[in-house]
Design a protein around this motif. Structure first.
Motif, short mmCIF file in Angstrom:
data_model
loop_
_atom_site.label_atom_id
_atom_site.label_comp_id
_atom_site.label_asym_id
_atom_site.label_seq_id
_atom_site.Cartn_x
_atom_site.Cartn_y
_atom_site.Cartn_z
N GLY A 26 4.00 -0.87 -11.33
CA GLY A 26 3.50 -2.22 -11.11
C GLY A 26 2.08 -2.24 -10.57
O GLY A 26 1.20 -1.51 -11.02
N THR A 27 1.88 -3.09 -9.56
CA THR A 27 0.53 -3.30 -9.04
C THR A 27 -0.04 -2.04 -8.38
O THR A 27 -1.24 -1.82 -8.42
CB THR A 27 0.51 -4.45 -8.02
N MET A 28 0.83 -1.22 -7.78
CA MET A 28 0.31 -0.01 -7.14
C MET A 28 -0.27 0.94 -8.17
O MET A 28 -1.36 1.53 -7.96
CB MET A 28 1.42 0.71 -6.36
N ALA A 29 0.42 1.13 -9.29
CA ALA A 29 -0.07 2.02 -10.33
C ALA A 29 -1.43 1.53 -10.87
O ALA A 29 -2.36 2.31 -11.07
CB ALA A 29 0.95 2.11 -11.46
N LYS A 30 -1.57 0.20 -11.06
CA LYS A 30 -2.82 -0.36 -11.56
C LYS A 30 -3.93 -0.25 -10.51
O LYS A 30 -5.07 0.10 -10.82
CB LYS A 30 -2.62 -1.83 -11.93
N ARG A 31 -3.57 -0.54 -9.26
CA ARG A 31 -4.56 -0.60 -8.18
C ARG A 31 -5.17 0.78 -7.92
O ARG A 31 -6.37 0.90 -7.64
CB ARG A 31 -3.89 -1.14 -6.92
N LEU A 32 -4.34 1.82 -8.00
CA LEU A 32 -4.79 3.17 -7.64
C LEU A 32 -5.01 4.07 -8.84
O LEU A 32 -5.37 5.23 -8.68
CB LEU A 32 -3.78 3.81 -6.67
N GLY A 33 -4.77 3.52 -10.04
CA GLY A 33 -4.99 4.32 -11.24
C GLY A 33 -4.03 5.49 -11.37
O GLY A 33 -4.40 6.56 -11.88
N ILE A 34 -2.80 5.29 -10.92
CA ILE A 34 -1.79 6.34 -10.99
C ILE A 34 -0.85 6.04 -12.17
O ILE A 34 -0.47 4.89 -12.39
CB ILE A 34 -0.97 6.40 -9.68
N GLU A 35 -0.48 7.05 -12.92
CA GLU A 35 0.43 6.85 -14.04
C GLU A 35 1.76 6.31 -13.55
O GLU A 35 2.35 6.83 -12.59
CB GLU A 35 0.64 8.16 -14.80
N LYS B 36 0.44 -19.42 -2.94
CA LYS B 36 -0.85 -19.98 -3.33
C LYS B 36 -1.94 -18.91 -3.33
O LYS B 36 -2.90 -19.00 -4.09
CB LYS B 36 -1.23 -21.13 -2.39
N LEU B 37 -1.79 -17.92 -2.47
CA LEU B 37 -2.77 -16.84 -2.40
C LEU B 37 -2.37 -15.63 -3.24
O LEU B 37 -3.10 -14.64 -3.30
CB LEU B 37 -2.95 -16.40 -0.94
N GLY B 38 -1.20 -15.72 -3.88
CA GLY B 38 -0.73 -14.60 -4.68
C GLY B 38 -0.15 -13.47 -3.88
O GLY B 38 -0.15 -12.33 -4.32
N ASP B 39 0.39 -13.78 -2.67
CA ASP B 39 1.03 -12.77 -1.81
C ASP B 39 0.12 -11.54 -1.64
O ASP B 39 0.47 -10.43 -2.05
CB ASP B 39 2.39 -12.34 -2.37
N PRO B 40 -1.04 -11.71 -1.00
CA PRO B 40 -2.01 -10.61 -0.93
C PRO B 40 -1.53 -9.45 -0.05
O PRO B 40 -0.83 -9.64 0.94
CB PRO B 40 -3.24 -11.28 -0.31
N LEU B 41 -1.96 -8.26 -0.43
CA LEU B 41 -1.67 -7.06 0.35
C LEU B 41 -2.42 -7.15 1.68
O LEU B 41 -3.59 -7.51 1.72
CB LEU B 41 -2.13 -5.83 -0.44
#
Length: 253
Positions: free
Chosen positions: A99-108, A126-131
């Motif tokens: 999911g988002t972790m793979a995209k965010r960190l460029g991990i397969e 409304k904020l998209g549940d930000p990290l």
């Protein structure tokens, strides 16, 4: 019969006043959403499956001493739960990159992480549940340092339980999300697992084939979400083989 008072309606559940003070009735809807509710559908039987699976997981956690808000399942779509003060955080435990972790960190996607990683997101659609980091949490007073220590401990205990249960039925626990609530006994506060634990809030992959058995089926148009959730419920013994979840009841005027 008096109509129950609605307290809150979310994307997947509706909350009503419970029969006794300090209790809530949690109703599981058939609504499915993804990408912060940009994608929506109504999937017959989804609420029934999530109700039964969440009961299974919450009961198991209670049994091993991990406190939850779950009291009992009332029927096919409703649970009786304790009223809690929800901490405004989504607690995410990741065992594999996805999911988002793979995209965010460029991990397969599917890469096993060196150890379980716990992340926190602010609960705000409304904020998209930000990290957010523990520094943010402390600075804005969302939770104390003692709370964070307890939340981390609860999250890792849930992970140990869930990963073991899933491995036993041939499913890999990729990641999951939980919410934590405060309950009070006089001046004493303790934290418990709240909301739900279901394929809506987990990533579950078949160990042998890698087939997805969670809400990614809906997010990515990979087939029938009901079939995927039914597969999980059947493997866990929550539903007998060959059964189908009850469809949404129809209202008669």
């Amino acid at each position: 019969m008096a109509r129950r008072k609605k307290i809150y309606e979310g994307k997947a559940k509706t909350l009503y006043e419970g029969p006794e003070p300090g209790t809530i009735i949690q109703y599981f809807k058939d609504d499915a959403t993804a990408f912060n509710a940009e994608k929506k559908a109504v999937i017959e039987g989804k609420g029934v499956l999530n109700n039964m699976l969440s009961e299974y997981f919450m009961t198991g956690l209670n049994t091993i001493g991990v406190p939850t808000h779950f009291i009992k399942r009332l029927n096919m779509r409703e649970q009786l739960v304790r009223a809690v003060e929800i901490i405004p955080l989504e607690v995410i435990v990741r065992n594999y990159a996805a999911g988002t972790m793979a995209k965010r960190l460029g991990i397969e996607e599917g890469t096993q992480l060196p150890r379980p990683i716990v992340e926190y997101c602010l609960k705000d659609d409304k904020l998209g549940d930000p990290l957010v980091t523990e520094e943010h949490i402390a600075a804005f007073g969302w939770a104390s340092q003692q709370d964070m220590d307890d939340i981390l401990s609860l999250a890792l205990r849930v992970n140990d339980f869930m990963a073991g249960v899933m491995y036993g039925v041939g499913i890999k626990l990729i990641d999951f999300k939980i919410e934590i609530g405060r309950v009070y006994d006089g001046d004493f506060q303790r934290l418990i697992v709240a909301d739900e634990i279901s394929p809506d809030s987990c990533r579950l992959w078949d160990i042998a084939s890698g087939r997805k058995l969670d809400k990614d089926v809906f997010r990515r148009d990979l087939g029938s979400l009901t079939d995927a959730y039914t597969e999980v419920a059947t493997r866990l013994g929550v539903m007998p083989k060959g059964s189908t979840p009850m469809a949404r009841p129809k209202l008669i005027n």
